[in-house]
Scaffold this motif. Structure first.
Motif, mmCIF file in Angstrom:
data_model
loop_
_atom_site.group_PDB
_atom_site.id
_atom_site.type_symbol
_atom_site.label_atom_id
_atom_site.label_comp_id
_atom_site.label_asym_id
_atom_site.label_seq_id
_atom_site.Cartn_x
_atom_site.Cartn_y
_atom_site.Cartn_z
ATOM 1 N N ARG A 181 0.896 -1.380 0.057
ATOM 2 C CA ARG A 181 -0.093 0.020 0.011
ATOM 3 C C ARG A 181 0.796 1.423 0.031
ATOM 4 N NH1 ARG A 181 -5.664 -0.472 1.451
ATOM 5 N NH2 ARG A 181 -6.272 -2.555 1.894
ATOM 6 N N GLY A 182 0.699 2.210 -1.048
ATOM 7 C CA GLY A 182 1.130 3.309 -1.184
ATOM 8 C C GLY A 182 2.705 3.364 -1.731
ATOM 9 N N LEU A 236 -1.101 2.951 -4.868
ATOM 10 C CA LEU A 236 -0.032 3.763 -5.552
ATOM 11 C C LEU A 236 0.707 4.842 -4.772
ATOM 12 C CD1 LEU A 236 -2.333 4.925 -8.617
ATOM 13 C CD2 LEU A 236 -0.356 3.336 -8.684
ATOM 14 N N ALA A 237 1.975 4.729 -4.902
ATOM 15 C CA ALA A 237 3.067 5.556 -4.348
ATOM 16 C C ALA A 237 2.850 7.004 -5.258
ATOM 17 C CB ALA A 237 4.425 5.287 -4.957
ATOM 18 N N PRO A 238 2.950 8.097 -4.371
ATOM 19 C CA PRO A 238 3.008 9.559 -4.963
ATOM 20 C C PRO A 238 3.762 9.271 -6.480
ATOM 21 C CG PRO A 238 3.457 9.680 -2.561
ATOM 22 C CD PRO A 238 3.431 8.320 -2.932
ATOM 23 N N GLY A 239 3.139 9.992 -7.367
ATOM 24 C CA GLY A 239 3.611 9.882 -8.790
ATOM 25 C C GLY A 239 3.357 8.704 -9.087
ATOM 26 N N GLY A 240 2.745 7.665 -8.692
ATOM 27 C CA GLY A 240 2.740 6.450 -9.392
ATOM 28 C C GLY A 240 1.521 6.437 -10.612
ATOM 29 N N LEU A 263 -7.613 10.438 -9.959
ATOM 30 C CA LEU A 263 -6.327 10.120 -10.795
ATOM 31 C C LEU A 263 -6.437 11.243 -11.952
ATOM 32 C CD1 LEU A 263 -6.714 6.311 -11.121
ATOM 33 C CD2 LEU A 263 -4.930 7.350 -10.048
ATOM 34 N N ARG A 264 -5.434 11.436 -12.409
ATOM 35 C CA ARG A 264 -5.523 12.437 -13.657
ATOM 36 C C ARG A 264 -4.971 11.703 -14.881
ATOM 37 N NH1 ARG A 264 -0.923 16.554 -10.711
ATOM 38 N NH2 ARG A 264 -2.485 17.382 -9.181
ATOM 39 N N TRP A 282 -1.234 9.381 -10.405
ATOM 40 C CA TRP A 282 -1.655 9.740 -8.793
ATOM 41 C C TRP A 282 -0.746 10.686 -8.159
ATOM 42 C CZ3 TRP A 282 -5.196 9.961 -5.901
ATOM 43 C CH2 TRP A 282 -5.101 9.969 -4.217
ATOM 44 N N PRO A 283 -1.394 11.936 -7.922
ATOM 45 C CA PRO A 283 -0.585 12.890 -7.695
ATOM 46 C C PRO A 283 -0.092 12.714 -6.098
ATOM 47 C CG PRO A 283 -2.669 13.651 -7.667
ATOM 48 C CD PRO A 283 -2.641 12.200 -8.290
ATOM 49 N N GLY A 284 -0.689 11.675 -5.271
ATOM 50 C CA GLY A 284 -0.208 11.675 -3.979
ATOM 51 C C GLY A 284 -0.720 12.780 -2.967
#
Length: 284
Positions: A181-182, A236-240, A263-264, A282-284
């Motif tokens: 997770r993350g 997702l990790a930040p930026g994933g 999500l973007r 994913w901006p996180g």
């Protein structure tokens, strides 16, 4: 018409022993459009004339060529594909291409940053073809895969195990280690996206020999995609990034699902492969 029990006669092409023309004729009579190419693959794969006869008959009866051969070519790799397992499609190579384009820059010693592997998860992994291809294309990867089908899990372990990947049996994120997770940098999900009412229109090779769970995406084909997008931000990790294959006509609704989950998204298309992939950051 049944296949002969052997193909006698001298030849340098594997088990065909001079009877490649007979194999071609049998496949052509069964309606195989690429009979010559398929005959060459069958002849090269079979170890004995008797095995070839069985393989030709299986193919003539309509079984997917990849199931008969026991493998499929995908992204330049030979991927093991067992009977009853979803066959990796060539268009899905575009999904791999898009994922490889997201690779993180390597952090060298001069940067002062601590290097770490790219954490990749392949959901709805089937044979594990996507995960195996990403492991081959990335410099350093920590790979996990999951599928709900036991046969797919067994097959995927043969393909991703040699590159250090771990494969889990269960529904989507459910069987994954909680410690992921993350942490996921690249989450690929080749989810089923055929609307339920259209499954009956699929070619018999898919309809009769591949698991329904790998094909049927629910009423509008996006049920599983929505479940993945809703849960993805927790993993997702930040930026994933989350990458999902879909169809051109479903793309706008898929984008709505990505946006709704925070999500973007962007849409990537390949006219050559007739492929559509939604890439969500994913901006996180």
């Amino acid at each position: 018409m049944s296949a002969p029990s052997s193909y006698p006669g001298p030849s340098s092409q594997g088990a065909c022993r001079g009877s490649a023309a007979e194999v071609v004729a049998r496949l052509r009579a069964a309606g195989c459009v690429f009979a010559e190419d398929e005959a060459a693959l069958l002849c090269d794969t079979a170890r004995t004339p008797a095995e070839l006869a069985v393989m030709v008959e299986r193919r003539a009866l309509g079984q997917p060529l990849e199931h008969v051969l026991g493998w499929a070519e995908f992204c330049g790799l030979r991927i093991a594909v067992d009977a009853g397992v979803f066959v990796p499609r060539r268009r899905t190579e575009f999904l791999v291409e898009q994922a490889l384009g997201l690779r993180r820059p390597s952090a060298g010693p001069e940067s002062g940053a601590r290097r770490r592997p790219t954490v990749v998860v392949d959901l709805c992994c089937g044979s594990g073809a996507v995960g195996a291809a990403l492991a081959a294309g990335l410099e350093w990867v920590e790979l996990y895969a999951a599928d709900v089908e036991p046969a797919a899990v067994r097959c995927a372990r043969r393909n991703v195990g040699p590159v250090g990947g771990e494969v889990y049996e269960g529904d989507l994120f459910g069987p994954l280690p909680p410690g992921l997770r993350g942490r996921i940098d690249v989450l690929v999900a080749n989810v089923p996206y055929v609307p339920t009412e259209e499954v009956a229109l699929l070619p018999a090779e898919a309809r009769e020999y591949e698991p329904l769970v790998a094909l049927d995406g629910g009423e509008d084909g996006l049920d599983v995609l929505r479940r993945v997008t809703r849960a993805a931000p927790q993993w997702l990790a930040p930026g994933g990034h989350l990458l999902v294959e879909t169809s051109e006509r479903q793309a706008s609704r898929a984008v709505e699902a990505f946006t709704g989950a925070g999500l973007r998204p962007r849409i990537a298309r390949s006219e050559e492969l007739y492929a559509t992939v939604i890439v969500g950051a994913w901006p996180g």
